[in-house]
Design a protein around this motif. Sequence first.
Motif, PDB file in Angstrom:
ATOM      1  N   THR A  72       0.832  -1.207   0.000  1.00 22.32           N
ATOM      2  CA  THR A  72       0.000   0.000   0.000  1.00 22.32           C
ATOM      3  C   THR A  72       0.862   1.250   0.000  1.00 22.32           C
ATOM      4  N   THR A  73       1.961   1.231   0.738  1.00 17.62           N
ATOM      5  CA  THR A  73       2.874   2.372   0.763  1.00 17.62           C
ATOM      6  C   THR A  73       3.462   2.624  -0.619  1.00 17.62           C
ATOM      7  N   LEU A  74       3.867   1.548  -1.291  1.00 19.20           N
ATOM      8  CA  LEU A  74       4.403   1.686  -2.650  1.00 19.20           C
ATOM      9  C   LEU A  74       3.362   2.287  -3.577  1.00 19.20           C
ATOM     10  N   VAL A  75       2.136   1.770  -3.521  1.00 22.35           N
ATOM     11  CA  VAL A  75       1.071   2.282  -4.378  1.00 22.35           C
ATOM     12  C   VAL A  75       0.802   3.757  -4.071  1.00 22.35           C
ATOM     13  N   ALA A  76       0.792   4.118  -2.803  1.00 20.83           N
ATOM     14  CA  ALA A  76       0.551   5.510  -2.410  1.00 20.83           C
ATOM     15  C   ALA A  76       1.643   6.429  -2.950  1.00 20.83           C
ATOM     16  N   LEU A  77       2.888   5.977  -2.905  1.00 16.55           N
ATOM     17  CA  LEU A  77       3.985   6.787  -3.427  1.00 16.55           C
ATOM     18  C   LEU A  77       3.853   7.005  -4.931  1.00 16.55           C
ATOM     19  N   VAL A  78       3.445   5.956  -5.648  1.00 19.42           N
ATOM     20  CA  VAL A  78       3.260   6.087  -7.102  1.00 19.42           C
ATOM     21  C   VAL A  78       2.071   6.991  -7.408  1.00 19.42           C
ATOM     22  N   TYR A  79       0.984   6.847  -6.672  1.00 20.47           N
ATOM     23  CA  TYR A  79      -0.159   7.750  -6.840  1.00 20.47           C
ATOM     24  C   TYR A  79       0.280   9.198  -6.636  1.00 20.47           C
ATOM     25  N   ALA A  80       1.058   9.436  -5.578  1.00 23.20           N
ATOM     26  CA  ALA A  80       1.507  10.799  -5.282  1.00 23.20           C
ATOM     27  C   ALA A  80       2.396  11.327  -6.405  1.00 23.20           C
ATOM     28  N   GLU A  81       3.301  10.489  -6.887  1.00 25.86           N
ATOM     29  CA  GLU A  81       4.199  10.919  -7.964  1.00 25.86           C
ATOM     30  C   GLU A  81       3.419  11.277  -9.222  1.00 25.86           C
ATOM     31  N   ALA A 141       3.147  14.967 -10.869  1.00 27.28           N
ATOM     32  CA  ALA A 141       3.665  15.069 -12.244  1.00 27.28           C
ATOM     33  C   ALA A 141       2.584  15.552 -13.192  1.00 27.28           C
ATOM     34  N   THR A 142       1.368  15.040 -13.023  1.00 32.24           N
ATOM     35  CA  THR A 142       0.257  15.459 -13.880  1.00 32.24           C
ATOM     36  C   THR A 142      -0.086  16.919 -13.640  1.00 32.24           C
ATOM     37  N   ARG A 143      -0.076  17.316 -12.389  1.00 24.62           N
ATOM     38  CA  ARG A 143      -0.386  18.711 -12.068  1.00 24.62           C
ATOM     39  C   ARG A 143       0.679  19.646 -12.632  1.00 24.62           C
ATOM     40  N   ALA A 144       1.951  19.222 -12.568  1.00 27.17           N
ATOM     41  CA  ALA A 144       3.034  20.054 -13.109  1.00 27.17           C
ATOM     42  C   ALA A 144       2.945  20.148 -14.627  1.00 27.17           C
ATOM     43  N   GLY A 151      -6.438  22.621 -14.121  1.00 23.93           N
ATOM     44  CA  GLY A 151      -7.704  22.863 -14.814  1.00 23.93           C
ATOM     45  C   GLY A 151      -8.228  21.607 -15.477  1.00 23.93           C
ATOM     46  N   ASP A 152      -9.067  21.775 -16.482  1.00 26.94           N
ATOM     47  CA  ASP A 152      -9.743  20.639 -17.115  1.00 26.94           C
ATOM     48  C   ASP A 152      -8.821  19.719 -17.902  1.00 26.94           C
ATOM     49  N   ASP A 153      -7.598  20.172 -18.200  1.00 25.88           N
ATOM     50  CA  ASP A 153      -6.657  19.306 -18.908  1.00 25.88           C
ATOM     51  C   ASP A 153      -6.000  18.277 -17.993  1.00 25.88           C
ATOM     52  N   ASN A 154      -6.185  18.437 -16.707  1.00 29.74           N
ATOM     53  CA  ASN A 154      -5.621  17.511 -15.728  1.00 29.74           C
ATOM     54  C   ASN A 154      -6.669  16.446 -15.406  1.00 29.74           C
ATOM     55  N   TRP A 155      -6.380  15.191 -15.720  1.00 29.35           N
ATOM     56  CA  TRP A 155      -7.377  14.131 -15.564  1.00 29.35           C
ATOM     57  C   TRP A 155      -7.830  13.960 -14.122  1.00 29.35           C
ATOM     58  N   THR A 156      -6.965  14.276 -13.156  1.00 29.23           N
ATOM     59  CA  THR A 156      -7.341  14.029 -11.761  1.00 29.23           C
ATOM     60  C   THR A 156      -8.497  14.912 -11.295  1.00 29.23           C
ATOM     61  N   VAL A 157      -8.672  16.087 -11.907  1.00 27.65           N
ATOM     62  CA  VAL A 157      -9.766  16.959 -11.463  1.00 27.65           C
ATOM     63  C   VAL A 157     -11.123  16.380 -11.856  1.00 27.65           C
ATOM     64  N   TRP A 158     -11.109  15.401 -12.769  1.00 28.92           N
ATOM     65  CA  TRP A 158     -12.356  14.784 -13.196  1.00 28.92           C
ATOM     66  C   TRP A 158     -12.798  13.661 -12.269  1.00 28.92           C
ATOM     67  N   VAL A 159     -11.928  13.268 -11.332  1.00 35.35           N
ATOM     68  CA  VAL A 159     -12.281  12.145 -10.448  1.00 35.35           C
ATOM     69  C   VAL A 159     -13.584  12.410  -9.692  1.00 35.35           C
ATOM     70  N   PRO A 160     -13.714  13.533  -8.949  1.00 34.10           N
ATOM     71  CA  PRO A 160     -14.996  13.747  -8.246  1.00 34.10           C
ATOM     72  C   PRO A 160     -16.154  14.026  -9.193  1.00 34.10           C
ATOM     73  N   ARG A 161     -15.860  14.531 -10.390  1.00 31.26           N
ATOM     74  CA  ARG A 161     -16.937  14.850 -11.331  1.00 31.26           C
ATOM     75  C   ARG A 161     -17.626  13.609 -11.867  1.00 31.26           C
ATOM     76  N   CYS A 215      -3.539  11.948 -22.671  1.00 33.70           N
ATOM     77  CA  CYS A 215      -2.074  11.858 -22.555  1.00 33.70           C
ATOM     78  C   CYS A 215      -1.635  11.838 -21.094  1.00 33.70           C
ATOM     79  N   GLY A 216      -2.435  12.377 -20.227  1.00 35.16           N
ATOM     80  CA  GLY A 216      -2.098  12.354 -18.811  1.00 35.16           C
ATOM     81  C   GLY A 216      -2.563  11.085 -18.112  1.00 35.16           C
ATOM     82  N   VAL A 217      -3.768  10.629 -18.444  1.00 33.95           N
ATOM     83  CA  VAL A 217      -4.338   9.515 -17.694  1.00 33.95           C
ATOM     84  C   VAL A 217      -3.692   8.175 -18.045  1.00 33.95           C
TER      85      VAL A 217
END
Length: 241
Positions: A88-97, A101-104, A109-119, A196-198
């Motif tokens: 779980t720690t390994l998975v959490a580290l990869v999720y964080a990375e 990276a996606t945010r950078a 905004g809408d081009d970042n796939w993670t903002v669509w998760v709650p939507r 390209c991000g997801v």
Amino acid sequence: MATTKHRAGRTRPTALNRLRHHHAAFPLVSAAVLFAVLAVVRVAGAFAFPLMVLSVALSGAVLLALPREEWAAAGLRRFAVLPAVVGTTLVALVYAETYFATRASFGDGDDNWTVWVPRLFEDMVPGVPLLGTAAMLLSLGVLVPLVEEVCYRGVLYRAVEQERGSYAAIVVTALAWSLVHLGDYGLNPLNLRVICGVLPSVFLMGLALGVCRAVTGSALACAFAQGVCNLLLLGAVVAPF
């Protein structure tokens, strides 16, 4: 064994038993066909919410390709705490990375796939925000991880592992898992930057979950890891650092 009787008193295998026989004889071919069906329904779910719901049900139903006595070999078994914590720690580290990276790369905004998760869960329970939030947390933290991991790091992982070994199983299931996420992100509305991000993000997450499967021997440990990390990702999106 469940069978269907002929007029002459004979019996013939049911469709389910034929599926199990075929899967036992040709695990890779069977896994590829099962995945193709899942992928079509899940990707089509981007345009029709009922199909998205159906894809979740079908993912869990893949377990029926195995008789009950083979479930443990496919990862449906208890797991030791320490390996599960490490996984779980390994998975959490990869999720964080991948989150940072996606945010950078794509901003917040809408081009970042993670903002669509709650939507994805908007209007799940129309007019009752509290129940909608509870449904989202239950789906991301329990239901989706359990169904997906039983399917990908369970049945499909086992099929590839039998024929090609653990390394191939980790990579193949990660690739398959990333592709079906196009049903969730990037197609409706079409956004190539989201795609390209997801794809690389979920592929890396899938690799980490595959390693968790190899370390723990349990798809249920992977479901726990994915559930925890999904909720952490959701928290980061809703209340970004």
